[in-house]
Design an enzyme around this catalytic site. Structure first.
Site, short mmCIF file in Angstrom:
data_model
loop_
_atom_site.label_atom_id
_atom_site.label_comp_id
_atom_site.label_asym_id
_atom_site.label_seq_id
_atom_site.Cartn_x
_atom_site.Cartn_y
_atom_site.Cartn_z
N CYS A 16 26.07 -29.16 -8.95
CA CYS A 16 25.71 -27.79 -8.70
C CYS A 16 26.62 -26.64 -9.45
O CYS A 16 27.54 -27.36 -10.12
CB CYS A 16 26.00 -27.39 -7.09
SG CYS A 16 24.88 -28.21 -5.88
N GLY A 42 22.09 -26.39 -11.85
CA GLY A 42 21.21 -26.52 -10.62
C GLY A 42 20.04 -25.46 -10.47
O GLY A 42 20.40 -24.19 -10.67
N ASN A 117 30.39 -27.45 -5.16
CA ASN A 117 30.13 -28.53 -5.87
C ASN A 117 30.49 -29.82 -5.78
O ASN A 117 31.67 -29.84 -5.77
CB ASN A 117 30.49 -27.77 -7.49
CG ASN A 117 30.12 -28.64 -8.38
OD1 ASN A 117 29.29 -29.70 -8.06
ND2 ASN A 117 30.93 -28.56 -9.42
N GLY A 118 29.79 -30.69 -5.31
CA GLY A 118 30.38 -32.03 -5.29
C GLY A 118 29.66 -32.71 -4.25
O GLY A 118 28.37 -32.39 -3.97
N CYS A 251 35.29 -36.26 -13.84
CA CYS A 251 34.31 -36.55 -14.31
C CYS A 251 34.07 -36.75 -15.71
O CYS A 251 34.22 -35.70 -16.56
CB CYS A 251 33.18 -36.16 -13.52
SG CYS A 251 31.44 -36.82 -14.05
N TYR A 257 27.21 -34.80 -20.80
CA TYR A 257 25.87 -33.74 -20.54
C TYR A 257 26.10 -32.81 -19.73
O TYR A 257 25.47 -31.75 -19.85
CB TYR A 257 24.99 -35.02 -19.94
CG TYR A 257 23.49 -34.36 -19.32
CD1 TYR A 257 22.77 -33.92 -20.43
CD2 TYR A 257 23.11 -34.35 -18.04
CE1 TYR A 257 21.58 -33.58 -19.98
CE2 TYR A 257 22.13 -33.88 -17.78
CZ TYR A 257 21.21 -33.48 -18.59
OH TYR A 257 19.91 -32.68 -18.26
N SER A 298 19.90 -31.54 -25.00
CA SER A 298 21.25 -32.34 -24.91
C SER A 298 21.55 -33.33 -25.95
O SER A 298 22.87 -33.48 -26.09
CB SER A 298 21.13 -33.05 -23.70
OG SER A 298 20.40 -33.90 -23.47
N ASP A 360 20.17 -39.36 -27.89
CA ASP A 360 20.06 -38.83 -26.65
C ASP A 360 21.27 -39.27 -25.97
O ASP A 360 22.00 -40.13 -26.18
CB ASP A 360 18.78 -39.70 -26.02
CG ASP A 360 18.26 -38.74 -24.75
OD1 ASP A 360 18.96 -37.67 -24.60
OD2 ASP A 360 17.41 -39.08 -23.99
N ASP A 361 21.48 -38.49 -24.86
CA ASP A 361 22.80 -38.52 -24.14
C ASP A 361 22.87 -39.65 -23.24
O ASP A 361 24.01 -40.29 -22.83
CB ASP A 361 23.15 -37.27 -23.42
CG ASP A 361 21.93 -36.85 -22.47
OD1 ASP A 361 21.80 -37.69 -21.29
OD2 ASP A 361 20.91 -36.15 -22.96
N CYS A 397 25.90 -42.56 -8.64
CA CYS A 397 27.07 -41.59 -8.50
C CYS A 397 27.03 -41.21 -7.11
O CYS A 397 26.04 -40.91 -6.79
CB CYS A 397 27.07 -40.52 -9.62
SG CYS A 397 28.39 -39.26 -9.26
N CYS A 452 36.82 -40.42 -13.86
CA CYS A 452 35.81 -41.18 -13.04
C CYS A 452 34.81 -41.38 -14.05
O CYS A 452 33.89 -40.60 -14.46
CB CYS A 452 35.43 -40.19 -11.84
SG CYS A 452 34.04 -40.84 -10.99
N CYS A 455 29.84 -44.44 -13.10
CA CYS A 455 28.32 -44.56 -13.29
C CYS A 455 28.19 -45.63 -14.52
O CYS A 455 27.24 -46.28 -14.36
CB CYS A 455 27.75 -43.23 -13.62
SG CYS A 455 28.67 -42.39 -15.10
#
Length: 482
Positions: A16, A42, A117-118, A251, A257, A298, A360-361, A397, A452, A455
């Site tokens: 977000c 978002g 946001n989170g 993160c 990305y 991206s 690609d990312d 995640c 972090c 993922c």
């Protein structure tokens, strides 16, 4: 409904975006502009809450900021010199207006608006406890848990109530809270989710990314530090650190990305980091080819870096139309397939007969990669090689990113060669986790990583209470069914 964004549909969804300002005339107008710059974080809903010294005013709407916050009849009622705003992508709770933020409540001490946001990884457990105590929830958003924790706190001071609430939550959060006492900005003790601070004249601003400061002509001051709580009001700006100091774990995917390439994250240019990732990828997984082709948009910076480091020319082998909305028509099934090309189309004159390196990312479910590779083959590409500017995404995640469950992550189910065969590429390679850190000018400590990167590695930096309880319930159910 025809989705005209076929490549983006298989991305990890940004968490977000939040933006707040204290001490500016027509504060809500600045918030609307800031949210425009954060729209990539978002696109499901947007909202603004302002305070004019006596009353709080809120407007929320489904969809983008543009079209919902660019009309005078909407903006005029959002009066006051302070305001906060939010753009949402649903990570907890369904996509509906009742979950749009900021969330607002009238408490004994006055109005309380919050934008987050989170994601709170123990929200469901806390919610059950609060329900038993008599709390009545108006949304399914985990953010509302914070409101109820504040409302039921035994402390009398509003800032102490908020701190008390945050000491009970797990997970990742950056918060903006607007009360009659001032504007509060805070970041989780690990700093997983980003938050920056800026100035515009005498006004103080907080935003998820620096690009939101740029768009209103504000200057960047600094990042809000992990575990820091900042209060801004007529008495000035005060900083508090009420939490135990921990080694930060921001993160890593913000650099891969989530953030806009023109943002500065933790003092690093996102654009430059992504170019470095591409360069590192070219060294780790070289390939002989005629052109380096980014998957728009991206994949562009990493493709530039790959091209510059490898000496293979960068070309736009896929052309994206920016004039098609997310949905277009409700066609028959055979026309639905053709609609994919409304937004992305192969540059056949360039691609035909050539060896192509697609950049690609990430690969999530793999459906996007299948489409892209096939698009290149249909355009006459002689060879299609795929290079991914992040390590394989093998874990979900739980910190504010909408990730498919692990069973739907391609890299969790297949090895690299199986994935290559699945997407029908001539070769497939991902940057290593060590290479990703090197691209950021860092080295990964395998014992205590600096970021972090769960993922990719499954190394989660916090407890995952709700996940553990869900897994335990499933295990009990399986045992009972035997």
């Amino acid at each position: 409904m025809l989705t005209t964004n076929p490549f983006d549909d298989d991305k990890l969804r940004e968490e977000c975006g939040i933006f707040g300002i204290w001490g500016a005339d027509n504060a809500a107008s600045f918030v609307a502009l800031g949210l425009h710059a954060l729209q990539h974080r978002g696109q499901e809903a947007a909202g603004i809450t302002s305070f004019d010294g006596k009353h709080f005013h809120t407007h929320k709407a489904m969809g983008h900021v543009a079209g919902n916050f660019d009309r005078d009849k909407v903006m005029r009622p959002l009066a006051g010199s302070t305001a906060i705003g939010h753009v949402r992508y649903a990570t907890t709770g369904e996509s509906s207006l009742r979950n749009a933020q900021p969330l607002f409540a009238e408490m004994a001490e006055g109005g309380f608006a919050v934008a987050q946001n989170g994601n709170l990884s123990n929200a469901m457990k806390l919610r059950r406890t609060l329900n038993r105590r008599g709390s009545i929830f108006q949304s399914t958003s985990d953010t509302e848990v914070i409101i109820h924790l504040v409302a039921t706190s035994s402390f009398s001071n509003r800032l102490d109530q908020l701190t008390d609430a945050l000491k009970q939550v797990e997970g990742a959060y950056s918060l903006l809270v607007l009360t009659e006492d001032g504007l509060v900005a805070c970041r989780d003790p690990l700093g997983i989710r980003p938050l920056v601070m800026g100035k515009l004249g005498e006004a103080t601003i907080f935003a998820s990314e620096t690009v939101a400061l740029d768009v209103i002509g504000a200057r960047y001051l600094r990042d809000v530090e992990p575990g820091e709580v900042i209060l801004v009001n007529d008495g000035g700006t005060r900083s508090f650190r009420p939490f135990e100091k921990l080694a930060p774990r921001p993160c890593i995917f913000e650099h891969v990305y989530f953030s806009r390439p023109d943002s500065i994250a933790e003092g690093k240019s996102v654009y430059e980091v992504r170019k470095n990732i591409g360069a590192e990828l070219s060294r780790e997984a070289p390939v002989e080819a005629d052109y380096v082709v980014p998957v728009p948009d991206s994949g562009v910076p990493a493709a530039i870096g790959f091209s510059q480091a490898s000496g293979i020319p960068f070309e736009l082998g896929i052309i994206r139309s920016h004039y098609v909305g997310r949905t277009f028509i409700q066609p028959s099934q055979e026309v639905r397939h053709l609609g994919v090309k409304l937004k992305h189309n192969a540059n056949s004159a360039l691609v035909a007969g050539k060896r192509i390196v697609l950049i690609d990312d990430s690969i999530v479910r793999g459906t996007t990669s299948v489409k892209i590779v096939q698009m290149m083959r249909d355009a006459g590409a002689k060879e299609v090689h795929m290079r991914i500017a992040s390590p394989p995404t093998r874990h979900s995640c739980f910190y504010g990113v909408d990730t498919p469950e692990r069973a739907k992550l391609l890299a969790a189910q297949m090895g690299i060669e199986q994935m290559r065969d699945y997407i029908n590429a001539d070769s497939l390679a991902f940057i290593s986790i060590e290479g990703l850190y090197r691209a950021m000018g860092e080295e990964r400590d395998g014992v205590k990583p600096q970021r972090c990167d769960a993922c990719f590695t499954g190394d989660y930096p916090t407890q995952l209470t709700d996940v553990a309880e869900k897994e335990a319930a499933v295990s009990l159910s399986l045992v009972a069914s035997r």
